[in-house]
Write a protein that holds these residues in place. Structure first.
Motif, PDB file in Angstrom:
ATOM      1  N   ASP A  58      29.303  56.039  21.758  1.00 10.27           N
ATOM      2  CA  ASP A  58      30.584  55.458  22.144  1.00 10.27           C
ATOM      3  C   ASP A  58      31.377  54.991  20.919  1.00 10.27           C
ATOM      4  O   ASP A  58      32.609  54.923  20.956  1.00 10.27           O
ATOM      5  N   ASN A  59      30.674  54.659  19.853  1.00 14.30           N
ATOM      6  CA  ASN A  59      31.338  54.221  18.628  1.00 14.30           C
ATOM      7  C   ASN A  59      31.978  55.376  17.866  1.00 14.30           C
ATOM      8  O   ASN A  59      32.746  55.143  16.931  1.00 14.30           O
ATOM      9  N   LEU A 113      36.102  44.950  23.156  1.00 15.33           N
ATOM     10  CA  LEU A 113      36.398  46.251  22.564  1.00 15.33           C
ATOM     11  C   LEU A 113      37.422  47.027  23.375  1.00 15.33           C
ATOM     12  O   LEU A 113      38.272  47.733  22.807  1.00 15.33           O
ATOM     13  N   ALA A 115      31.291  54.229  12.680  1.00 16.14           N
ATOM     14  CA  ALA A 115      31.858  55.582  12.755  1.00 16.14           C
ATOM     15  C   ALA A 115      32.072  56.160  11.363  1.00 16.14           C
ATOM     16  O   ALA A 115      31.775  57.339  11.120  1.00 16.14           O
ATOM     17  N   THR A 144      27.351  48.163  18.293  1.00 21.53           N
ATOM     18  CA  THR A 144      28.450  47.610  19.081  1.00 21.53           C
ATOM     19  C   THR A 144      28.553  48.334  20.417  1.00 21.53           C
ATOM     20  O   THR A 144      28.621  49.562  20.460  1.00 21.53           O
ATOM     21  N   ASP A 194      25.393  54.157  23.847  1.00 27.72           N
ATOM     22  CA  ASP A 194      26.055  53.051  23.148  1.00 27.72           C
ATOM     23  C   ASP A 194      26.440  53.458  21.732  1.00 27.72           C
ATOM     24  O   ASP A 194      27.549  53.168  21.263  1.00 27.72           O
ATOM     25  N   LYS A 235      34.243  43.035  16.462  1.00 28.86           N
ATOM     26  CA  LYS A 235      33.617  44.181  17.119  1.00 28.86           C
ATOM     27  C   LYS A 235      34.345  45.482  16.792  1.00 28.86           C
ATOM     28  O   LYS A 235      33.718  46.524  16.570  1.00 28.86           O
ATOM     29  N   ARG A 291      33.368  46.499  13.282  1.00 28.95           N
ATOM     30  CA  ARG A 291      32.008  47.036  13.230  1.00 28.95           C
ATOM     31  C   ARG A 291      31.943  48.435  13.825  1.00 28.95           C
ATOM     32  O   ARG A 291      31.204  49.295  13.338  1.00 28.95           O
ATOM     33  N   MET A 292      32.716  48.685  14.886  1.00 31.33           N
ATOM     34  CA  MET A 292      32.757  50.010  15.484  1.00 31.33           C
ATOM     35  C   MET A 292      33.255  51.041  14.477  1.00 31.33           C
ATOM     36  O   MET A 292      32.645  52.107  14.298  1.00 31.33           O
ATOM     37  N   HIS A 293      34.337  50.718  13.790  1.00 33.26           N
ATOM     38  CA  HIS A 293      34.891  51.667  12.826  1.00 33.26           C
ATOM     39  C   HIS A 293      33.978  51.833  11.616  1.00 33.26           C
ATOM     40  O   HIS A 293      33.883  52.931  11.053  1.00 33.26           O
TER      41      HIS A 293
END
Length: 220
Positions: free
Chosen positions: A118-119, A57, A89, A51, A115, A81, A84-86
């Motif tokens: 950043d997550n 985001l 992480a 992501t 990239d 999004k 998916r980021m969490h």
């Protein structure tokens, strides 16, 4: 069971095509001999659907962090999004040891690594803000960076222009990790006749660093 995340950021496939991967494999082999009970998971960033921070985001993070929105109130794209980021992480946080293998490109690390990282910067999940400043929450974890360089950045006129290893080390330190000294193989393009010696030195450093990391019993 403890876990080690082995993270590579290079589009080259196969150990023979990547000098960084050759050094990384020596590190892994040594570590696994010392700590066979630790699970090793490989993350090849160019094979992942990572992501990226975009408009969706940015709004999703703002809405959920200080605008009072719930997840259900986000748009479908924002919610997908953000979720998916969490998830990425959470997967990252679940490890105990971290090995990053990257080349230096145009003074820095490959953009895909930024990239990915950043997550990981999620307030109240990986860091918090205190009166004394930000505080990383990923304490008790051990990390190391293995970097290959075509030129010379440790001394001479380019010393102030190396920003790939600096970014990796500072980002992981910000998140609270114990970051070991970087394993560096440099001058690989400038001194092609010396590649065997350069690689041998880096592999020796990798063996020693792996043994050092293996001695540490992380406490998360």
């Amino acid at each position: 069971m403890s876990k080690l995340l082995y993270i590579t950021a290079n589009p080259k496939k196969g150990v023979t095509r990547s000098k960084g991967a050759q050094i990384g494999e020596v590190f892994l082999e040594t570590f696994q001999k010392e700590r066979p009970e630790v699970e090793v998971e490989r993350l090849h960033l160019y094979d992942m659907n990572i992501t990226r921070i975009d408009t969706d985001l940015l709004y999703a993070r703002a809405k959920t962090s200080f605008m009072g929105y719930t997840l259900d109130q986000l748009s479908s794209d924002e919610r997908e999004k953000f979720t998916r980021m969490h998830a990425l992480a959470d997967h990252f946080i679940a490890a105990d040891y971290y090995v990053f293998v990257t080349p230096i490109w145009n003074l820095g690390a490959p953009g895909i690594l930024k990239d990915f990282m950043d997550n990981m910067f999620l307030h109240k999940k990986t860091f918090v803000t205190t009166e004394e400043g930000p505080k990383g929450l990923l304490t008790g974890r051990k990390a190391i960076h293995i970097q290959t360089r075509g030129g010379i950045y440790s001394t001479g006129p380019m010393i102030d222009f190396e920003m790939g290893d600096q970014y990796v080390r500072k980002a992981l330190t910000f998140l609270g990790m114990d970051v070991m000294d970087t394993i560096v193989a440099e001058g690989l393009d400038h001194f092609p006749k010396q590649i065997p010696e350069i690689m041998e030195k880096a592999k020796t450093d990798a063996v020693e660093a792996a043994k050092e990391m293996a001695k540490s019993m992380v406490a998360i």
